[in-house]
Design a protein around this motif. Structure first.
Motif, mmCIF file in Angstrom:
data_model
loop_
_atom_site.group_PDB
_atom_site.id
_atom_site.type_symbol
_atom_site.label_atom_id
_atom_site.label_comp_id
_atom_site.label_asym_id
_atom_site.label_seq_id
_atom_site.Cartn_x
_atom_site.Cartn_y
_atom_site.Cartn_z
ATOM 1 N N TRP A 68 0.846 -1.211 0.000
ATOM 2 C CA TRP A 68 0.000 0.000 0.000
ATOM 3 C C TRP A 68 0.880 1.261 0.000
ATOM 4 O O TRP A 68 0.648 2.198 -0.773
ATOM 5 C CB TRP A 68 -0.914 -0.010 1.240
ATOM 6 N N ALA A 69 1.933 1.273 0.845
ATOM 7 C CA ALA A 69 2.814 2.456 0.927
ATOM 8 C C ALA A 69 3.517 2.683 -0.412
ATOM 9 O O ALA A 69 3.657 3.821 -0.874
ATOM 10 C CB ALA A 69 3.832 2.273 2.053
ATOM 11 N N ALA A 70 3.960 1.596 -1.047
ATOM 12 C CA ALA A 70 4.646 1.733 -2.348
ATOM 13 C C ALA A 70 3.652 2.170 -3.421
ATOM 14 O O ALA A 70 3.978 3.000 -4.275
ATOM 15 C CB ALA A 70 5.304 0.404 -2.727
ATOM 16 N N ASP A 71 2.432 1.662 -3.343
ATOM 17 C CA ASP A 71 1.444 2.033 -4.361
ATOM 18 C C ASP A 71 1.059 3.504 -4.233
ATOM 19 O O ASP A 71 0.873 4.205 -5.229
ATOM 20 C CB ASP A 71 0.207 1.134 -4.253
ATOM 21 N N LYS A 72 0.974 3.974 -2.993
ATOM 22 C CA LYS A 72 0.664 5.397 -2.762
ATOM 23 C C LYS A 72 1.741 6.256 -3.420
ATOM 24 O O LYS A 72 1.447 7.237 -4.096
ATOM 25 C CB LYS A 72 0.625 5.640 -1.241
ATOM 26 N N GLU A 73 2.999 5.862 -3.246
ATOM 27 C CA GLU A 73 4.110 6.619 -3.831
ATOM 28 C C GLU A 73 4.094 6.499 -5.360
ATOM 29 O O GLU A 73 4.371 7.458 -6.071
ATOM 30 C CB GLU A 73 5.442 6.105 -3.253
ATOM 31 N N ARG A 74 3.753 5.318 -5.860
ATOM 32 C CA ARG A 74 3.673 5.123 -7.312
ATOM 33 C C ARG A 74 2.663 6.104 -7.907
ATOM 34 O O ARG A 74 2.931 6.747 -8.921
ATOM 35 C CB ARG A 74 3.232 3.685 -7.622
ATOM 36 N N ARG A 75 1.534 6.243 -7.212
ATOM 37 C CA ARG A 75 0.517 7.158 -7.737
ATOM 38 C C ARG A 75 1.010 8.598 -7.659
ATOM 39 O O ARG A 75 0.774 9.398 -8.557
ATOM 40 C CB ARG A 75 -0.799 6.969 -6.972
ATOM 41 N N ALA A 76 1.753 8.918 -6.587
ATOM 42 C CA ALA A 76 2.287 10.282 -6.462
ATOM 43 C C ALA A 76 3.319 10.554 -7.555
ATOM 44 O O ALA A 76 3.400 11.660 -8.090
ATOM 45 C CB ALA A 76 2.909 10.463 -5.079
ATOM 46 N N PHE A 89 5.430 0.100 -14.803
ATOM 47 C CA PHE A 89 6.593 -0.672 -14.367
ATOM 48 C C PHE A 89 6.639 -0.754 -12.847
ATOM 49 O O PHE A 89 6.894 -1.799 -12.272
ATOM 50 C CB PHE A 89 7.882 -0.010 -14.865
ATOM 51 N N LEU A 90 6.371 0.390 -12.216
ATOM 52 C CA LEU A 90 6.419 0.410 -10.761
ATOM 53 C C LEU A 90 5.292 -0.440 -10.165
ATOM 54 O O LEU A 90 5.468 -1.054 -9.120
ATOM 55 C CB LEU A 90 6.371 1.849 -10.255
ATOM 56 N N GLN A 91 4.153 -0.482 -10.855
ATOM 57 C CA GLN A 91 3.035 -1.304 -10.389
ATOM 58 C C GLN A 91 3.457 -2.771 -10.250
ATOM 59 O O GLN A 91 3.079 -3.462 -9.303
ATOM 60 C CB GLN A 91 1.849 -1.179 -11.362
ATOM 61 N N LEU A 92 4.288 -3.220 -11.213
ATOM 62 C CA LEU A 92 4.764 -4.606 -11.145
ATOM 63 C C LEU A 92 5.518 -4.846 -9.842
ATOM 64 O O LEU A 92 5.416 -5.907 -9.228
ATOM 65 C CB LEU A 92 5.714 -4.889 -12.318
ATOM 66 N N LYS A 93 6.299 -3.835 -9.427
ATOM 67 C CA LYS A 93 7.048 -3.966 -8.178
ATOM 68 C C LYS A 93 6.110 -4.078 -6.976
ATOM 69 O O LYS A 93 6.363 -4.821 -6.038
ATOM 70 C CB LYS A 93 7.966 -2.757 -7.982
ATOM 71 N N VAL A 94 5.005 -3.299 -7.033
ATOM 72 C CA VAL A 94 4.034 -3.340 -5.933
ATOM 73 C C VAL A 94 3.446 -4.750 -5.838
ATOM 74 O O VAL A 94 3.339 -5.339 -4.761
ATOM 75 C CB VAL A 94 2.922 -2.288 -6.162
ATOM 76 N N GLU A 95 3.095 -5.320 -7.014
ATOM 77 C CA GLU A 95 2.562 -6.685 -7.039
ATOM 78 C C GLU A 95 3.611 -7.663 -6.522
ATOM 79 O O GLU A 95 3.294 -8.631 -5.828
ATOM 80 C CB GLU A 95 2.150 -7.081 -8.470
ATOM 81 N N LYS A 187 18.371 -10.079 -19.306
ATOM 82 C CA LYS A 187 18.905 -8.712 -19.388
ATOM 83 C C LYS A 187 18.124 -7.863 -18.386
ATOM 84 O O LYS A 187 17.003 -8.239 -18.005
ATOM 85 C CB LYS A 187 18.628 -8.133 -20.790
ATOM 86 N N PRO A 188 18.671 -6.699 -17.996
ATOM 87 C CA PRO A 188 17.862 -5.816 -17.143
ATOM 88 C C PRO A 188 16.498 -5.570 -17.801
ATOM 89 O O PRO A 188 16.428 -5.347 -19.015
ATOM 90 C CB PRO A 188 18.679 -4.515 -17.098
ATOM 91 N N ILE A 189 15.448 -5.638 -17.010
ATOM 92 C CA ILE A 189 14.099 -5.498 -17.570
ATOM 93 C C ILE A 189 13.963 -4.144 -18.278
ATOM 94 O O ILE A 189 13.351 -4.053 -19.337
ATOM 95 C CB ILE A 189 13.043 -5.659 -16.450
ATOM 96 N N LEU A 190 14.567 -3.119 -17.703
ATOM 97 C CA LEU A 190 14.456 -1.792 -18.319
ATOM 98 C C LEU A 190 15.218 -1.718 -19.636
ATOM 99 O O LEU A 190 14.903 -0.909 -20.494
ATOM 100 C CB LEU A 190 14.955 -0.710 -17.348
ATOM 101 N N GLU A 191 16.208 -2.597 -19.806
ATOM 102 C CA GLU A 191 16.926 -2.658 -21.087
ATOM 103 C C GLU A 191 16.050 -3.370 -22.119
ATOM 104 O O GLU A 191 15.895 -2.894 -23.249
ATOM 105 C CB GLU A 191 18.271 -3.381 -20.907
ATOM 106 N N SER A 192 15.446 -4.499 -21.731
ATOM 107 C CA SER A 192 14.566 -5.229 -22.660
ATOM 108 C C SER A 192 13.403 -4.364 -23.109
ATOM 109 O O SER A 192 12.911 -4.501 -24.223
ATOM 110 C CB SER A 192 14.000 -6.486 -22.008
#
Ligand SMILES: Cc1cc2nc3c(=O)[nH]c(=O)nc-3n(C[C@H](O)[C@H](O)[C@H](O)COP(=O)(O)O)c2cc1C
Length: 214
Positions: A68-76, A89-95, A187-192
């Motif tokens: 929840w705390a990470a999702d709040k920041e993602r939305r901000a 991308f950040l949503q994936l991290k929250v999941e 590979k780094p996901i951000l590279e792919s």
């Protein structure tokens, strides 16, 4: 001395370590967790201050509150981007925080070792740098153990302090999701995703003075 095979193993861990966002729920044997935390605990630290603690979280209730705390920041953070690709991308991290069997909050205590820690006198942020070295040790050890790790740093520290009862002077430096995965990136996901590519090493090496390349 390292044998050739041992040297290869070190580089293999360095090159294949990846930041991972999707996890299987299967539990991690507790002795493996202890091994990777012991690897972290053998990191170098300024003045040997060992400023880290590891809060190992396995209950859904607390993982959901961290998510929840990470999702709040993602939305901000969404206001900084034109499209929503970045925040997806950040949503994936929250999941990932919810999926992974464990989250480990790694903290840094800037007061450990008193007010005149050798070396930290000059560059105060060396305490956080030491904690980052511990996280990297843990990341490499996890990789060698076939475990996947994801680093989450988008949250308000005070939210994490509230959820985990961390005192105000202790820094929650990282939330680490850890578990097994069926999707280990090569590979780094951000590279792919064509977000960023690895810079050329030779352009980063200067000789004698800043900016001077051979
Ligand atoms: C200090 C630090 C903070 C990071 N924070 C985040 C984060 O908040 N969210 C995220 O998705 N990835 C985060 N990452 C992971 C990076 O995006 C990832 O390491 C990078 O894209 C390179 O990919 P690789 O680790 O697979 O080589 C972080 C990594 C580091 C070292």
């Amino acid at each position: 001395m390292f044998t050739d095979q041992e040297k290869e193993a070190i580089y293999k861990a360095i090159y294949t370590r990846r930041d991972v966002r999707t996890f299987r729920p299967d539990p991690i044997p507790s002795e493996i967790i202890l091994k990777i935390l012991d690897a972290a605990h053998h990191a170098p630290s300024v003045g040997f201050m060992q400023p880290w603690n590891f809060i190992v979280i396995s209950t859904d209730e607390i993982k959901n509150r961290l998510a929840w705390a990470a999702d709040k920041e993602r939305r901000a953070l969404a206001i900084h981007y034109e499209g929503d690709r970045e925040t997806q991308f950040l949503q994936l991290k929250v999941e990932g925080i919810k999926q992974a069997p464990l989250t480990i909050c790694i903290t840094c205590d800037p007061t450990r070792g008193g007010s005149h820690v050798l070396g930290r006198n000059s560059i105060p942020e060396t305490d956080s740098l030491s904690t980052a070295c511990a996280i990297q040790n843990m990341w490499l050890a996890a990789c060698a153990e076939g475990l996947a790790m994801g680093w989450v740093s988008f949250y308000k520290k005070n939210d994490i302090r509230d959820i985990l009862d961390i005192p105000p002077h202790i820094d929650p430096l990282a939330l680490i999701s850890i578990g097994y995965t069926d999707h280990y990136p090569i590979k780094p996901i951000l590279e792919s995703a064509n977000w960023e590519k690895r810079l050329m090493l030779h352009e980063l090496i200067f000789h004698e003075k800043w900016g001077s390349q051979k």
